[in-house]
Scaffold this active site. Sequence first.
Site, mmCIF file in Angstrom:
data_model
loop_
_atom_site.group_PDB
_atom_site.id
_atom_site.type_symbol
_atom_site.label_atom_id
_atom_site.label_comp_id
_atom_site.label_asym_id
_atom_site.label_seq_id
_atom_site.Cartn_x
_atom_site.Cartn_y
_atom_site.Cartn_z
ATOM 1 N N TYR A 115 64.491 45.828 64.366
ATOM 2 C CA TYR A 115 63.928 44.593 64.934
ATOM 3 C C TYR A 115 62.893 44.925 66.010
ATOM 4 O O TYR A 115 61.757 44.426 65.987
ATOM 5 C CB TYR A 115 65.054 43.739 65.524
ATOM 6 C CG TYR A 115 64.590 42.535 66.310
ATOM 7 C CD1 TYR A 115 64.166 41.382 65.663
ATOM 8 C CD2 TYR A 115 64.583 42.542 67.710
ATOM 9 C CE1 TYR A 115 63.742 40.270 66.378
ATOM 10 C CE2 TYR A 115 64.164 41.439 68.433
ATOM 11 C CZ TYR A 115 63.751 40.306 67.766
ATOM 12 O OH TYR A 115 63.334 39.205 68.486
ATOM 13 N N ILE A 175 84.131 37.558 76.276
ATOM 14 C CA ILE A 175 83.178 38.421 76.974
ATOM 15 C C ILE A 175 83.400 39.837 76.475
ATOM 16 O O ILE A 175 84.523 40.340 76.503
ATOM 17 C CB ILE A 175 83.395 38.367 78.502
ATOM 18 C CG1 ILE A 175 82.936 37.025 79.052
ATOM 19 C CG2 ILE A 175 82.677 39.514 79.200
ATOM 20 C CD1 ILE A 175 83.077 36.891 80.563
HETATM 21 N N1 LIG Z 1 65.943 33.586 71.202
HETATM 22 C C1 LIG Z 1 65.614 34.638 71.933
HETATM 23 O O1 LIG Z 1 66.270 34.960 72.941
HETATM 24 C C2 LIG Z 1 64.408 35.473 71.565
HETATM 25 C C3 LIG Z 1 64.118 36.603 72.352
HETATM 26 C C4 LIG Z 1 63.014 37.371 72.016
HETATM 27 C C5 LIG Z 1 62.209 37.021 70.962
HETATM 28 N N2 LIG Z 1 62.526 35.939 70.196
HETATM 29 C C6 LIG Z 1 61.642 35.616 69.082
HETATM 30 O O2 LIG Z 1 61.340 34.239 69.132
HETATM 31 C C7 LIG Z 1 61.119 33.749 67.806
HETATM 32 C C8 LIG Z 1 61.992 32.527 67.576
HETATM 33 O O3 LIG Z 1 63.338 32.963 67.601
HETATM 34 P P1 LIG Z 1 64.582 31.979 67.757
HETATM 35 O O4 LIG Z 1 65.520 32.617 68.696
HETATM 36 O O5 LIG Z 1 64.101 30.596 67.977
HETATM 37 O O6 LIG Z 1 65.262 32.133 66.336
HETATM 38 P P2 LIG Z 1 65.299 31.116 65.108
HETATM 39 O O7 LIG Z 1 66.115 31.799 64.051
HETATM 40 O O8 LIG Z 1 65.698 29.774 65.568
HETATM 41 O O9 LIG Z 1 63.752 31.057 64.695
HETATM 42 C C9 LIG Z 1 63.174 31.888 63.721
HETATM 43 C C10 LIG Z 1 62.650 30.982 62.607
HETATM 44 O O10 LIG Z 1 61.933 31.766 61.650
HETATM 45 C C11 LIG Z 1 62.230 31.240 60.362
HETATM 46 N N3 LIG Z 1 61.934 32.299 59.389
HETATM 47 C C12 LIG Z 1 62.595 33.457 59.196
HETATM 48 N N4 LIG Z 1 62.000 34.179 58.218
HETATM 49 C C13 LIG Z 1 60.934 33.453 57.788
HETATM 50 C C14 LIG Z 1 59.934 33.661 56.793
HETATM 51 N N5 LIG Z 1 59.906 34.783 56.063
HETATM 52 N N6 LIG Z 1 59.001 32.707 56.602
HETATM 53 C C15 LIG Z 1 59.024 31.561 57.337
HETATM 54 N N7 LIG Z 1 59.942 31.318 58.301
HETATM 55 C C16 LIG Z 1 60.890 32.252 58.523
HETATM 56 C C17 LIG Z 1 63.693 30.851 60.454
HETATM 57 O O11 LIG Z 1 64.106 29.934 59.462
HETATM 58 C C18 LIG Z 1 63.769 30.263 61.860
HETATM 59 O O12 LIG Z 1 63.506 28.864 61.878
HETATM 60 C C19 LIG Z 1 61.402 34.917 66.870
HETATM 61 O O13 LIG Z 1 60.189 35.543 66.550
HETATM 62 C C20 LIG Z 1 62.258 35.839 67.710
HETATM 63 O O14 LIG Z 1 62.160 37.183 67.290
HETATM 64 C C21 LIG Z 1 63.596 35.152 70.475
#
Ligand SMILES: NC(=O)c1ccc[n+]([C@@H]2O[C@H](COP(=O)([O-])OP(=O)(O)OC[C@H]3O[C@@H](n4cnc5c(N)ncnc54)[C@H](O)[C@@H]3O)[C@@H](O)[C@H]2O)c1
Length: 288
Positions: A115, A175
């Site tokens: 990742y 936890i």
């Molecule tokens: N939540 C956190 O703490 C966090 C921290 C760092 C980075 N991120 C990044 O933020 C972004 C959003 O994450 P999130 O936590 O809201 O997770 P999430 O799972 O809610 O959002 C990711 C979305 O991407 C969609 N998706 C996955 N593969 C896909 C594809 N091939 N084509 C189209 N859509 C696709 C999923 O259905 C989902 O709606 C991501 O890029 C994640 O890596 C999140």
Amino acid sequence: KILDDLSSGHEHNLLELRPHAEFVCGDIRDPAMLDRLLPGVELVFHLAALPSVVYSVEHPVESLSVNWQGTLALAEAARRHGARRLIFSSSCAVYGPRASGALSEDRRPDPASPYATAKIGAEYLLSNFHTLYGFETVCLRYFNVFGPRQDPDSPYGAVIPLFVKALLDRRQPVIFGDGNQTRDFVPVEQVAWTNLQAATCPPGTIVNVGNGRQTNLWEILRVLGDALGVAPDPRLEPERAGDIRESLADTTLNRAVFGTFDGPDLPASLARTALWFAGRLPEHRFVD
Ligand SMILES: NC(=O)c1ccc[n+]([C@@H]2O[C@H](COP(=O)([O-])OP(=O)(O)OC[C@H]3O[C@@H](n4cnc5c(N)ncnc54)[C@H](O)[C@@H]3O)[C@@H](O)[C@H]2O)c1
């Protein structure tokens, strides 16, 4: 326009956006889909990902395919169709589990999972797009995001929705470790605001999105319990392999680029989130 394959997202989360945006269920790696959607688009906010570190360790090929190749496919199609800018959701995971202290953007990346490797690889790729083709890119390195609509039933669920659900179900929150591990928790409202600011910040920016404040799991549980009127009685389980001890964003660059986010402070955001899950707040409004 919103493109999502609903692999971990839920269409019902978009109900309030319906009047403002067209939703298309599809994959960011599907060139025909991108050719259909991207003409006329100026800004691409790229959040799509398989967002779990643990899942990426179990499924490295799929994780790299979506998170790295998917980003390449999307950036290339956006550039070809004349979009101005792509704003990428990167992650603090790029700093790696051994990093300590306040992490600034010039810290050497040390990705320790497929990742994290996909995220830093995508950042490098987008930086190439910026310097080679003049296509504007911005990379936002989120720390631990929380807020309403975060999925507490995901097998790779984040700690805050898991805690809230356990408290609401009158179960013992779990936890792992001693609970003194810290994270830099950032409310989703701040992440949304930062994305909008990133539409006009200098192109090529790579910046942390965090609170600049470390909070341990005991503090989180206490605030959530207070908000819900429940006294948390957590069950301690052994620390999980690979769990990091501390995580903290240096937010100096963030504040220089975007200014100060004028939202509720961390305890207030945590309390609002807990109450949202408890159904005591009307749906958050993301669109005015
Ligand atoms: N939540 C956190 O703490 C966090 C921290 C760092 C980075 N991120 C990044 O933020 C972004 C959003 O994450 P999130 O936590 O809201 O997770 P999430 O799972 O809610 O959002 C990711 C979305 O991407 C969609 N998706 C996955 N593969 C896909 C594809 N091939 N084509 C189209 N859509 C696709 C999923 O259905 C989902 O709606 C991501 O890029 C994640 O890596 C999140």
